[in-house]
Write an enzyme that holds these catalytic residues in place. Structure first.
Site, PDB file in Angstrom:
ATOM      1  N   ASP A  29       0.836  -1.209   0.000  1.00  0.00           N
ATOM      2  CA  ASP A  29       0.000   0.000   0.000  1.00  0.00           C
ATOM      3  C   ASP A  29       0.870   1.258   0.000  1.00  0.00           C
ATOM      4  O   ASP A  29       0.359   2.377  -0.095  1.00  0.00           O
ATOM      5  CB  ASP A  29      -1.002  -0.008   1.160  1.00  0.00           C
ATOM      6  CG  ASP A  29      -0.334  -0.045   2.523  1.00  0.00           C
ATOM      7  OD1 ASP A  29       0.911  -0.186   2.591  1.00  0.00           O
ATOM      8  OD2 ASP A  29      -1.058   0.074   3.535  1.00  0.00           O
ATOM      9  N   SER A  30       2.199   1.076   0.041  1.00  0.00           N
ATOM     10  CA  SER A  30       3.111   2.209  -0.175  1.00  0.00           C
ATOM     11  C   SER A  30       2.889   2.814  -1.558  1.00  0.00           C
ATOM     12  O   SER A  30       3.364   3.916  -1.836  1.00  0.00           O
ATOM     13  CB  SER A  30       4.568   1.749  -0.030  1.00  0.00           C
ATOM     14  OG  SER A  30       4.813   0.602  -0.823  1.00  0.00           O
TER      15      SER A  30
ATOM     16  N   GLU B  45      -1.319  -5.434   8.623  1.00  0.00           N
ATOM     17  CA  GLU B  45      -0.504  -4.866   9.704  1.00  0.00           C
ATOM     18  C   GLU B  45      -1.144  -5.158  11.062  1.00  0.00           C
ATOM     19  O   GLU B  45      -2.369  -5.181  11.176  1.00  0.00           O
ATOM     20  CB  GLU B  45      -0.358  -3.347   9.495  1.00  0.00           C
ATOM     21  CG  GLU B  45       0.385  -3.004   8.228  1.00  0.00           C
ATOM     22  CD  GLU B  45       0.619  -1.500   8.067  1.00  0.00           C
ATOM     23  OE1 GLU B  45       0.355  -0.725   9.016  1.00  0.00           O
ATOM     24  OE2 GLU B  45       1.077  -1.104   6.974  1.00  0.00           O
TER      25      GLU B  45
ATOM     26  N   GLU C 274       9.319  -4.200  10.390  1.00  0.00           N
ATOM     27  CA  GLU C 274       9.753  -2.908   9.839  1.00  0.00           C
ATOM     28  C   GLU C 274      10.211  -1.969  10.955  1.00  0.00           C
ATOM     29  O   GLU C 274       9.545  -1.830  11.983  1.00  0.00           O
ATOM     30  CB  GLU C 274       8.589  -2.244   9.064  1.00  0.00           C
ATOM     31  CG  GLU C 274       8.976  -0.863   8.536  1.00  0.00           C
ATOM     32  CD  GLU C 274       8.010  -0.291   7.512  1.00  0.00           C
ATOM     33  OE1 GLU C 274       7.008  -0.952   7.165  1.00  0.00           O
ATOM     34  OE2 GLU C 274       8.269   0.843   7.059  1.00  0.00           O
TER      35      GLU C 274
ATOM     36  N   LYS D 196      -1.225  -9.364   2.883  1.00  0.00           N
ATOM     37  CA  LYS D 196      -0.452  -8.901   4.046  1.00  0.00           C
ATOM     38  C   LYS D 196      -1.324  -7.936   4.827  1.00  0.00           C
ATOM     39  O   LYS D 196      -2.071  -7.140   4.217  1.00  0.00           O
ATOM     40  CB  LYS D 196       0.849  -8.209   3.607  1.00  0.00           C
ATOM     41  CG  LYS D 196       1.654  -7.639   4.797  1.00  0.00           C
ATOM     42  CD  LYS D 196       3.082  -7.284   4.426  1.00  0.00           C
ATOM     43  CE  LYS D 196       3.257  -5.949   3.755  1.00  0.00           C
ATOM     44  NZ  LYS D 196       2.784  -4.780   4.524  1.00  0.00           N
TER      45      LYS D 196
ATOM     46  N   ASP E  14      -1.173  -6.128  -0.144  1.00  0.00           N
ATOM     47  CA  ASP E  14      -1.555  -5.495   1.126  1.00  0.00           C
ATOM     48  C   ASP E  14      -3.061  -5.291   1.218  1.00  0.00           C
ATOM     49  O   ASP E  14      -3.699  -4.871   0.236  1.00  0.00           O
ATOM     50  CB  ASP E  14      -0.903  -4.107   1.234  1.00  0.00           C
ATOM     51  CG  ASP E  14       0.374  -4.118   2.061  1.00  0.00           C
ATOM     52  OD1 ASP E  14       0.539  -5.018   2.898  1.00  0.00           O
ATOM     53  OD2 ASP E  14       1.199  -3.208   1.852  1.00  0.00           O
TER      54      ASP E  14
HETATM   55  O1  KIV Z   1       3.556  -1.112   1.666  1.00  0.00           O
HETATM   56  C1  KIV Z   1       4.714  -1.530   1.593  1.00  0.00           C
HETATM   57  O2  KIV Z   1       5.440  -1.290   0.624  1.00  0.00           O
HETATM   58  C2  KIV Z   1       5.215  -2.339   2.696  1.00  0.00           C
HETATM   59  C3  KIV Z   1       6.672  -2.683   2.706  1.00  0.00           C
HETATM   60  C4  KIV Z   1       7.503  -1.488   2.896  1.00  0.00           C
HETATM   61  C5  KIV Z   1       6.985  -3.772   3.646  1.00  0.00           C
HETATM   62  O3  KIV Z   1       4.480  -2.701   3.566  1.00  0.00           O
END
Ligand code: KIV
Length: 290
Positions: free
Chosen positions: A67-68, A138, A205, A136, A106
């Site tokens: 989600d980055s 959090e 992280e 994924k 994510d």
């Molecule tokens: O969203 C993302 O890119 C991440 C990574 C930095 C692990 O969660």
């Protein structure tokens, strides 16, 4: 003329001369090293677009549709505004552009935290809509029930503990985690709880290196570090960060390229040639057939 065989179970768009099997989630789960000397670390990078996926795929075990992308692709101030629609569109592109790495996607903020059922609905939508192999999410102990709920229903889950960017407002920033003993204990408990609930791997992280080392030694699933420790079972970075697209990057990023420099130089050269009318030349135009 080459004849390509497309292994449609593993390749969505890229014809490859030798059909390849994607890295599977159980194969990733089995790559626990327990630290330096314990085996080959997992290689993971983010990917959001088809062309980047094509270029990164042969070198990675895991491609993360992170989600980055909110910051990297959309210029958003954080990952909080990222939507499930955004994740679905980019996830499908990454699966189309890859045939080797396992694709993990994510779950965006607000799409899974309310209940295990909400998480299942979002995860199922993203896996159906993209072809990604796993999701994924959090969070630690608070998300353990959700991780168990998804895992028991055939959805492989990668955890994410320590600095969890979706919680930036609660954490008060993006600083490293684990500076107090209470924080250290909480991070380790989070990782243990998520692993016990069935996560097949965990991103750690922005945690102090000794905590990452302790986690890697104590938790039975692969710990994938980012701003953590070289002893982790694997490493992940945002691809655009390590390729040098941005001037400002976190301390834990190493730049392996100068994408910003390459793009700026090419754009400058193009602009100069257009203004001088030296582009296009005879090589780049069509003339009537004689
Ligand atoms: O969203 C993302 O890119 C991440 C990574 C930095 C692990 O969660």
């Amino acid at each position: 003329m080459s004849t390509y065989t497309i292994d449609s179970s593993t390749s969505r768009a890229t014809p490859v001369s030798a059909p390849m099997k994607r890295v599977t989630i159980p194969a990733i789960r089995a790559r626990k090293t327990g630290g330096a000397g314990g085996g080959e670390p997992l290689v993971m990078l983010t990917a959001y677009t088809v062309r980047m996926a094509q270029l990164l795929d042969p070198h990675c075990d895991i491609l993360l549709v992170g989600d980055s992308l909110g910051q990297v692709i959309y210029g958003l101030p954080s990952t909080i505004p990222v939507t499930t629609e955004m994740m679905e569109a980019h996830g499908a592109a990454v699966v189309r552009g890859s045939y080797h790495a396992a694709v993990v996607i994510d779950l965006p903020f607000g799409s899974y935290e309310a209940s295990p059922e909400q998480a299942f609905a979002t995860a199922a939508r993203l896996m159906k809509g993209t072809g990604a192999a796993a999701v994924k999410l959090e969070g630690g102990t608070a998300m353990a029930e959700t991780v168990a709920f998804l895992s028991r229903r055939g959805i492989p889950v990668m955890g994410h503990v320590g600095l969890t960017p979706q919680a930036v407002n609660a954490l008060g920033g993006y600083g490293a985690r684990g500076r107090s003993d209470a924080e250290r204990q909480q991070i380790l408990e989070d990782a243990r709880a998520i692993a016990e609930a069935g996560a097949f791997a965990i991103v750690a992280e922005g945690v102090l290196a000794p905590i990452a080392d302790e986690m890697t030694a104590a938790v039975p699933v692969p710990i994938i570090g980012i701003g953590a420790s070289a002893n982790c079972d694997g490493q992940v970075l945002v691809a655009e960060d390590m390729l040098g697209l941005f001037e400002r990057v976190p301390r834990f990023v190493k730049r392996y390229g100068d994408m910003a420099g390459v793009i700026s130089a090419a754009a400058e050269a193009y602009a100069g040639e257009v203004r001088a009318r030296s582009f296009p030349t005879a090589d780049q135009i069509y003339l009537p057939k004689a």
